[in-house]
Motif scaffolding. Sequence first.
Motif, mmCIF file in Angstrom:
data_model
loop_
_atom_site.group_PDB
_atom_site.id
_atom_site.type_symbol
_atom_site.label_atom_id
_atom_site.label_comp_id
_atom_site.label_asym_id
_atom_site.label_seq_id
_atom_site.Cartn_x
_atom_site.Cartn_y
_atom_site.Cartn_z
ATOM 1 N N ILE A 214 -4.710 33.093 -21.728
ATOM 2 C CA ILE A 214 -5.313 32.708 -20.450
ATOM 3 C C ILE A 214 -6.798 32.413 -20.634
ATOM 4 C CG2 ILE A 214 -5.944 33.545 -18.155
ATOM 5 C CD1 ILE A 214 -3.296 35.117 -18.160
ATOM 6 N N VAL A 215 -7.493 33.274 -21.364
ATOM 7 C CA VAL A 215 -8.924 33.071 -21.619
ATOM 8 C C VAL A 215 -9.139 31.762 -22.370
ATOM 9 C CG1 VAL A 215 -10.923 33.951 -22.859
ATOM 10 C CG2 VAL A 215 -9.480 35.523 -21.570
ATOM 11 N N ASP A 216 -8.306 31.499 -23.375
ATOM 12 C CA ASP A 216 -8.415 30.250 -24.127
ATOM 13 C C ASP A 216 -8.214 29.041 -23.222
ATOM 14 O OD1 ASP A 216 -8.898 31.643 -26.443
ATOM 15 O OD2 ASP A 216 -6.837 31.475 -27.206
ATOM 16 N N PHE A 217 -7.204 29.127 -22.356
ATOM 17 C CA PHE A 217 -6.905 28.017 -21.447
ATOM 18 C C PHE A 217 -8.058 27.771 -20.488
ATOM 19 C CE2 PHE A 217 -5.308 26.786 -17.216
ATOM 20 C CZ PHE A 217 -4.884 25.501 -17.520
ATOM 21 N N VAL A 218 -8.613 28.841 -19.916
ATOM 22 C CA VAL A 218 -9.732 28.712 -18.976
ATOM 23 C C VAL A 218 -10.946 28.104 -19.674
ATOM 24 C CG1 VAL A 218 -11.390 29.981 -17.559
ATOM 25 C CG2 VAL A 218 -8.957 30.566 -17.467
ATOM 26 N N ASN A 219 -11.228 28.582 -20.876
ATOM 27 C CA ASN A 219 -12.390 28.058 -21.619
ATOM 28 C C ASN A 219 -12.218 26.574 -21.934
ATOM 29 O OD1 ASN A 219 -13.779 30.480 -21.608
ATOM 30 N ND2 ASN A 219 -12.916 31.168 -23.566
ATOM 31 N N LYS A 220 -11.022 26.192 -22.343
ATOM 32 C CA LYS A 220 -10.771 24.784 -22.663
ATOM 33 C C LYS A 220 -10.870 23.921 -21.395
ATOM 34 C CE LYS A 220 -7.796 25.612 -26.663
ATOM 35 N NZ LYS A 220 -6.410 25.529 -27.193
ATOM 36 N N LEU A 222 -12.663 24.579 -18.651
ATOM 37 C CA LEU A 222 -14.071 24.484 -18.259
ATOM 38 C C LEU A 222 -14.828 23.506 -19.149
ATOM 39 C CD1 LEU A 222 -14.848 28.254 -17.570
ATOM 40 C CD2 LEU A 222 -14.589 26.417 -15.874
ATOM 41 N N LYS A 223 -14.524 23.532 -20.426
ATOM 42 C CA LYS A 223 -15.199 22.639 -21.369
ATOM 43 C C LYS A 223 -14.854 21.190 -21.077
ATOM 44 C CE LYS A 223 -15.908 21.888 -26.314
ATOM 45 N NZ LYS A 223 -15.536 22.360 -27.688
ATOM 46 N N THR A 224 -13.576 20.964 -20.740
ATOM 47 C CA THR A 224 -13.115 19.601 -20.427
ATOM 48 C C THR A 224 -13.831 19.073 -19.195
ATOM 49 O OG1 THR A 224 -10.942 20.001 -21.397
ATOM 50 C CG2 THR A 224 -11.123 18.191 -19.830
ATOM 51 N N HIS A 225 -13.913 19.899 -18.143
ATOM 52 C CA HIS A 225 -14.592 19.471 -16.919
ATOM 53 C C HIS A 225 -16.081 19.258 -17.144
ATOM 54 C CE1 HIS A 225 -11.296 19.626 -14.085
ATOM 55 N NE2 HIS A 225 -10.923 20.810 -14.555
ATOM 56 N N LYS A 226 -16.671 20.080 -17.982
ATOM 57 C CA LYS A 226 -18.101 19.973 -18.255
ATOM 58 C C LYS A 226 -18.429 18.672 -18.961
ATOM 59 C CE LYS A 226 -21.919 22.522 -20.370
ATOM 60 N NZ LYS A 226 -22.316 23.740 -21.136
ATOM 61 N N ASN A 227 -17.507 18.216 -19.818
ATOM 62 C CA ASN A 227 -17.744 17.002 -20.611
ATOM 63 C C ASN A 227 -17.432 15.726 -19.852
ATOM 64 O OD1 ASN A 227 -18.544 18.518 -22.817
ATOM 65 N ND2 ASN A 227 -16.477 18.611 -23.695
ATOM 66 N N LYS A 228 -16.874 15.874 -18.639
ATOM 67 C CA LYS A 228 -16.565 14.663 -17.860
ATOM 68 C C LYS A 228 -17.810 14.125 -17.160
ATOM 69 C CE LYS A 228 -11.645 15.422 -16.986
ATOM 70 N NZ LYS A 228 -10.619 15.600 -15.960
#
Length: 228
Positions: A214-220, A222-228
């Motif tokens: 779950i932590v891995d999924f949330v981090n990924k 958040l990172k995806t949204h941040k890079n958009k």
Amino acid sequence: KIMDGRGDFNIVRPSKFFQPAGDTFGEDYFFAGPQIAKREGNSTWQPPTDGRPLLYVSLGTMRNNWSEFYHMLFEAVKDMKINVLCAIGNILKEEKFGAIPKNVTLMPFVPQLEVLSHASYFLTHAGMGSAMETLSFGVPCVCVPTQGEQVANAMRLVEIGVASDCLMKERLSVETLRGALEKLMADSTYTKNAQFYANKMKLDGGAEAAAEKIVDFVNKTLKTHKNK
């Protein structure tokens, strides 16, 4: 299909081997395996000390008011060299059964996890909880499902070689019960298979592994949204 739902990331409590076609699921599914925690209780049950195998019998907590089943069971096991413990719920009463075989003990409720840790065999309704618990403890079984999803669980237990039979109500009789139990007890392969899957389930990771996913999924995410 009973329920349908899918997210971007999905955690599944049963083990992947128990899911039909489990290997076809993608990385958006994580099979964490069952989370079986110790349960508190005040049962006075003690394991038998005569050296005979223990057969534990439970039809679950929702549809255990089935006196005809127990009468068939008593006749099937009365001459077997085993101890039989039946959890019958709080509706059926022991005194209403009449003569009960000497090798049979009836209790309203029992500490199932503790009993399974001592049991050699399990006669189960094959609810998902009980199916996962019999696998976790490496206990082979006979299945007597009483409703829809239990049939699927029971058939899977038969398919993977842990259950000797799935006895639907229309097939249930003294003879079929006795035959399924004798088959289970005569062939050690069922026990070996159950113990194999018990060891396999220990590798699933359980709640701790699910939390990490779950932590891995949330981090990924958040990172995806941040890079958009």
